[in-house]
Design an enzyme around this catalytic site. Structure first.
Site, PDB file in Angstrom:
ATOM      1  N   SER A 269       0.828  -1.206   0.000  1.00 11.48           N
ATOM      2  CA  SER A 269       0.000   0.000   0.000  1.00 11.48           C
ATOM      3  C   SER A 269       0.861   1.253   0.000  1.00 11.48           C
ATOM      4  O   SER A 269       1.996   1.251   0.475  1.00 11.48           O
ATOM      5  CB  SER A 269      -0.912   0.023   1.235  1.00 11.48           C
ATOM      6  OG  SER A 269      -1.783  -1.075   1.243  1.00 11.48           O
TER       7      SER A 269
HETATM    8  N1  SAH Z   1      -0.950  -4.751   4.063  1.00  8.06           N
HETATM    9  C1  SAH Z   1      -0.306  -5.025   2.802  1.00  8.06           C
HETATM   10  C2  SAH Z   1      -1.218  -4.683   1.641  1.00  8.06           C
HETATM   11  C3  SAH Z   1      -1.103  -5.668   0.556  1.00  8.06           C
HETATM   12  S1  SAH Z   1      -2.345  -5.571  -0.691  1.00  8.06           S
HETATM   13  C4  SAH Z   1       1.045  -4.332   2.713  1.00  8.06           C
HETATM   14  O1  SAH Z   1       1.317  -3.443   3.543  1.00  8.06           O
HETATM   15  O2  SAH Z   1       1.852  -4.687   1.852  1.00  8.06           O
HETATM   16  C5  SAH Z   1      -3.642  -6.555  -0.025  1.00  8.06           C
HETATM   17  C6  SAH Z   1      -3.300  -7.955   0.386  1.00  8.06           C
HETATM   18  O3  SAH Z   1      -4.523  -8.601   0.773  1.00  8.06           O
HETATM   19  C7  SAH Z   1      -2.679  -8.827  -0.690  1.00  8.06           C
HETATM   20  O4  SAH Z   1      -1.504  -9.404  -0.198  1.00  8.06           O
HETATM   21  C8  SAH Z   1      -3.738  -9.884  -0.962  1.00  8.06           C
HETATM   22  O5  SAH Z   1      -3.218 -11.132  -1.369  1.00  8.06           O
HETATM   23  C9  SAH Z   1      -4.455  -9.969   0.383  1.00  8.06           C
HETATM   24  N2  SAH Z   1      -5.814 -10.499   0.332  1.00  8.06           N
HETATM   25  C10 SAH Z   1      -6.717 -10.391  -0.671  1.00  8.06           C
HETATM   26  N3  SAH Z   1      -7.867 -11.010  -0.341  1.00  8.06           N
HETATM   27  C11 SAH Z   1      -7.694 -11.536   0.907  1.00  8.06           C
HETATM   28  C12 SAH Z   1      -8.519 -12.297   1.784  1.00  8.06           C
HETATM   29  N4  SAH Z   1      -9.764 -12.667   1.450  1.00  8.06           N
HETATM   30  N5  SAH Z   1      -8.002 -12.640   2.980  1.00  8.06           N
HETATM   31  C13 SAH Z   1      -6.738 -12.282   3.344  1.00  8.06           C
HETATM   32  N6  SAH Z   1      -5.920 -11.573   2.540  1.00  8.06           N
HETATM   33  C14 SAH Z   1      -6.382 -11.202   1.339  1.00  8.06           C
END
Ligand code: SAH
Length: 213
Positions: free
Chosen positions: A64
């Site tokens: 993010s």
């Molecule tokens: N907090 C992360 C953001 C990554 S983007 C950071 O700081 O890098 C969002 C993330 O949510 C991705 O890694 C994706 O694979 C995960 N994601 C998507 N759907 C999900 C679900 N149903 N349960 C858990 N994680 C999920």
């Protein structure tokens, strides 16, 4: 191991940029000054790691934007020792920010590749979430509930009921809700059945993946 202390000047600048964009929580800004974001990215992005931008982290996902991480962290209004659940571990950067705020972090990732890579990274770096699991964030983590805070770091097409149910009274859920664009939404649990809802501007997240089983 790449250097953790490197780029402290750029980290300071990033925190100043976030303050100029409206982030007020000093604890959050101070933590941003300490987390080596360049290590959460592929080394090819190192020179850009302290720009206020999202970058690819593999498996079609992104780390993010720092402003978004700071904005969501600020909305959680957490205190040291709170229990916080994060949905979407991804690169682990938001997890590290929460750990820097001295809370107990529980985090769930839906994609095995990222779960494995980031778990390994956490242990290499000495980041210690209470629990990092591979699973479906729509369900939350009922075995560890209730939580003081829940943060969803992917765009949710709707608000999953289990997440509201896993909040303590007074607990806060920060969740971007929407399909193409998301409205940052805060729910505060007032009682067993009542929630206060507040909305804050629009953001763009990768989608919260629905259960394929
Ligand atoms: N907090 C992360 C953001 C990554 S983007 C950071 O700081 O890098 C969002 C993330 O949510 C991705 O890694 C994706 O694979 C995960 N994601 C998507 N759907 C999900 C679900 N149903 N349960 C858990 N994680 C999920």
């Amino acid at each position: 191991m790449r250097d953790t202390l490197k780029h402290s000047g750029m980290r300071n600048k990033l925190a100043n940029v976030l303050a100029a964009k409206g982030i007020r929580d000093k604890k959050v800004l101070d933590v941003i000054r300490t987390i080596p974001r360049h290590l959460f990215l592929d080394s090819s992005f190192e020179a850009h790691a302290y720009q206020d931008k999202a970058f690819p982290i593999g498996a079609d996902q992104t780390i993010s934007q720092p402003y978004t991480v700071a904005f969501q962290s600020e909305l959680l209004e957490i205190s040291a020792n709170d229990k916080v659940l994060e949905i979407g571990t991804g690169s682990g950067y938001q997890t590290a920010v929460l750990l820097g705020l001295k809370v107990k972090v529980y985090t769930i990732e839906r994609q095995l590749e990222l779960f494995k890579k980031t778990s390994l990274f956490f242990s290499k770096m000495g980041y210690r979430p209470k629990k990092a699991t591979f699973g479906d964030g729509y369900k939350g983590m009922p075995e560890e509930a209730p939580f003081d805070g829940i943060i969803v770091t992917a765009g949710a097409p709707f608000v999953p009921k289990p997440l509201l149910a896993q909040l303590k009274i007074g607990g806060r859920l920060v969740i971007p809700v929407g399909i193409d664009e998301q409205i940052m939404t805060l729910f505060i649990r007032k009682s067993a059945k009542e929630f206060e809802k507040k909305e804050f501007g629009s953001f763009r997240f990768v989608p919260l993946l629905e259960d394929k089983n």
